[in-house]
Design an enzyme around this catalytic site. Structure first.
Site, PDB file in Angstrom:
ATOM      1  N   LYS B  75       0.853  -1.197   0.000  1.00  0.00           N
ATOM      2  CA  LYS B  75       0.000   0.000   0.000  1.00  0.00           C
ATOM      3  C   LYS B  75       0.888   1.245   0.000  1.00  0.00           C
ATOM      4  O   LYS B  75       1.849   1.323   0.782  1.00  0.00           O
ATOM      5  CB  LYS B  75      -0.895  -0.031   1.245  1.00  0.00           C
ATOM      6  CG  LYS B  75      -1.935   1.084   1.315  1.00  0.00           C
ATOM      7  CD  LYS B  75      -2.788   0.915   2.574  1.00  0.00           C
ATOM      8  CE  LYS B  75      -3.910   1.917   2.664  1.00  0.00           C
ATOM      9  NZ  LYS B  75      -4.749   1.718   3.876  1.00  0.00           N
ATOM     10  N   SER B 150      -9.605   1.460   3.056  1.00  0.00           N
ATOM     11  CA  SER B 150      -8.802   2.290   2.182  1.00  0.00           C
ATOM     12  C   SER B 150      -7.758   1.536   1.365  1.00  0.00           C
ATOM     13  O   SER B 150      -7.221   2.086   0.400  1.00  0.00           O
ATOM     14  CB  SER B 150      -8.086   3.371   3.003  1.00  0.00           C
ATOM     15  OG  SER B 150      -7.181   2.785   3.919  1.00  0.00           O
ATOM     16  N   SER B 174      -9.716  -1.010   7.097  1.00  0.00           N
ATOM     17  CA  SER B 174      -9.148  -0.773   5.764  1.00  0.00           C
ATOM     18  C   SER B 174      -8.368  -1.928   5.167  1.00  0.00           C
ATOM     19  O   SER B 174      -8.014  -1.877   3.996  1.00  0.00           O
ATOM     20  CB  SER B 174      -8.260   0.478   5.791  1.00  0.00           C
ATOM     21  OG  SER B 174      -9.048   1.631   5.874  1.00  0.00           O
TER      22      SER B 174
END
Lengths: 58, 455
Positions: B75, B150, B174
């Site tokens: 990420k 997210s 997330s």
């Protein structure tokens, strides 16, 4: 500060800062704050810590 | 897409090389990233070099453990030395990380091959991965729908076979939310277990780093590598007979899409049939979860972003900017109330787990929402997408309990949904033993997943 007074002040401040789009967001926060203040885990000055917190332990 | 377990076995048997599998991941990125928008940066040259090194090491008898040569995506909120950490925001333009985050250093030690950095909801402050300087992440199962957030790019990258695993972060769900809507496993360890140094914070008191993978065993392998313990094999599954599970029906099952409810109830039936005891329990104060979470995350995020909200407000996406600005109006007394509520909720979850091995509940009340939707129909009305997506995950960021999302099979529309297992604090490995035992019943697949499935 009450939530109503806070919300009015916050909206006025947001408008002063050129952020009128904050109004609905602040109204959402006001609802969440109302719920938070209504939660029965809150303590007040007339309660003892033990009765308000420990007493609810399972 | 193969699992890490299968990759590892076949690599050591000489059936495949890291270079071959890395090239296949890069080929899929090349073919599908324009459509899915899962990556902000593809590190093809470095990935190829690392894969060749991994293959040479295997040939010379060096074995770094189960992640040796495994292509993994990261990420884009976690520092990798020498490349930008954008947090999918124009606010971070020009940033280049000077050093690896500890979790990245641990992955390198374990021999992982980093294939690139994945797109996310700007600054991890959203559940759909739509508000991003790089554009919305698309769900591989239906590009008209969100990949969750997210860590949306992480979920999409694993589901689309662009990596065998991804490293995400989880502040309100997330990791588990994109895992749920993309059909992967997602693990949020116990709060504080895995280092969050070198990670752009959303809420320092609720941020977690965790893996998205094709199986629970793979999640265990990556989790241990993140801890710097790359040689640990997956734990032995807990025996199903006598396993004690608890379903918190009230609040957690009040508002569910009919198909999600059906998949969840079918998973419970399979767990019972396999020998698990499934009780129903209540987590008191559950109605207070969202206000407690909101006041903490808003305050933490606003403190971190206050300076850039003043100096470069136009570099934020409009929705994330508004959310961050909202945090600047939280009153101190209400933040303190939320902290008190956090302690109460943590004790409530501890109490719910006192007589059980794990809680079991859906990961999300809904399947992946359409991109651009502000509200979604669930139950008897329409609800804000963000509220619904956070509803079943955020509690365990507030309390710090470990939680893992496992795919529960597709709905009739072919969209994934997930079931979440939650364990005792500081017992992530015990939760993984429970999850390994429950995985076949939750997925509804009786043979080990990952051999030729996934994708």
């Amino acid at each position: 500060m009450t939530i109503d007074a806070w919300l009015q002040a916050a909206i006025a401040d947001a408008e002063r800062r050129g952020l009128p789009d904050l109004k609905p967001v602040l109204e959402t926060l006001a609802k969440a704050t109302t719920a938070l203040r209504a939660a029965d885990f809150n303590q007040s000055a007339v309660e003892s810590r033990q009765s308000s917190v420990e007493g609810r332990r399972p | 897409m193969m699992t890490i377990e299968e990759f590892s076995r076949r690599l050591r048997a000489g059936e495949i090389t890291s270079t071959q599998v890395t090239e296949e991941c890069l080929r899929r990125i090349e073919a599908d990233n324009a459509r899915l928008n899962a990556f902000t940066l593809v590190m093809a040259d470095e990935a190829r070099r690392r894969a060749r090194e991994a293959d040479k090491e295997v040939a010379s008898g060096t074995d770094r453990g189960p992640l040796h040569g495994v292509p993994i995506s990261i990420k884009d909120i976690i520092d990798i030395r020498g490349v930008p950490t954008t947090a999918s925001s124009r606010v971070r333009e020009g940033h280049v990380a000077e050093r690896d985050a500890p979790v990245i250093a641990h992955l390198r030690q374990a021999g992982a091959v980093l294939v690139g950095k994945t797109n996310l909801h700007e600054f991890a402050f959203g559940t759909t991965s739509e508000d991003s300087a790089f554009g919305a992440v698309k769900n591989p199962h239906d590009p008209g729908r969100s990949a969750g957030g997210s860590s949306g790019g992480s979920g999409a990258s694993v589901a689309a076979g662009m990596a065998l695993a991804s490293i995400g972060t989880d502040t309100g769900g997330s990791v588990r939310i994109p895992a749920g809507v993309c059909g992967t496993v997602g693990l949020k360890p116990t709060l504080g277990e895995v280092s969050i140094d070198g990670v752009v914070p959303l809420s320092r008191t609720m941020d977690h780093v965790g893996p998205l993978t094709a199986s629970v065993a793979d999640a265990s392998l990556v989790y241990h590598a993140l801890l710097g313990d790359a040689r640990t094999a997956p734990p032995v599954p807990m025996p199903m007979h006598g396993l004690r599970l608890a379903v918190p029906r009230k609040y957690f099952c009040d508002l569910l899409d009919d198909e999600v409810r059906a998949r969840f109830d079918a998973a419970l039936d399979r767990l019972r049939a396999a020998g698990a005891h499934v009780d129903e329990i209540e987590i008191r104060h559950a109605a207070d979860i969202a206000p407690v979470y909101l006041h903490i995350v808003l305050s933490d995020a606003a403190a971190y972003h206050a300076h850039t909200l003043e100096t470069m407000p136009d570099r934020y996406t409009p929705a994330v900017r508004l959310r961050l600005e909202m945090g600047r109006y939280v009153m101190a007394e209400d933040y303190v109330r939320a902290l008190a509520g956090r302690e109460v909720l943590a004790r409530e979850v501890d109490a719910a787990l006192a007589q059980h091995d794990a809680l079991v509940l859906p990961t999300l009340p809904i399947v992946a929402p359409p991109i651009g939707a502000a509200t979604v129909e669930v139950g008897r009305g329409r609800e804000p997408v963000r509220n619904v997506m956070l509803r079943l995950t955020q509690l365990f960021n507030v309390t710090g309990h470990p939680a893992v999302s496992i795919p529960a099979g597709p709905t009739s529309s072919g969209l994934p949904c997930g079931v979440q297992l939650v364990g005792c604090r500081h017992q992530t490995d015990v939760l993984l033993k429970v999850a390994l035992a429950c995985e076949p019943q939750i997925t509804g697949v009786s043979v080990p997943r990952g051999g030729t499935s996934g994708g």
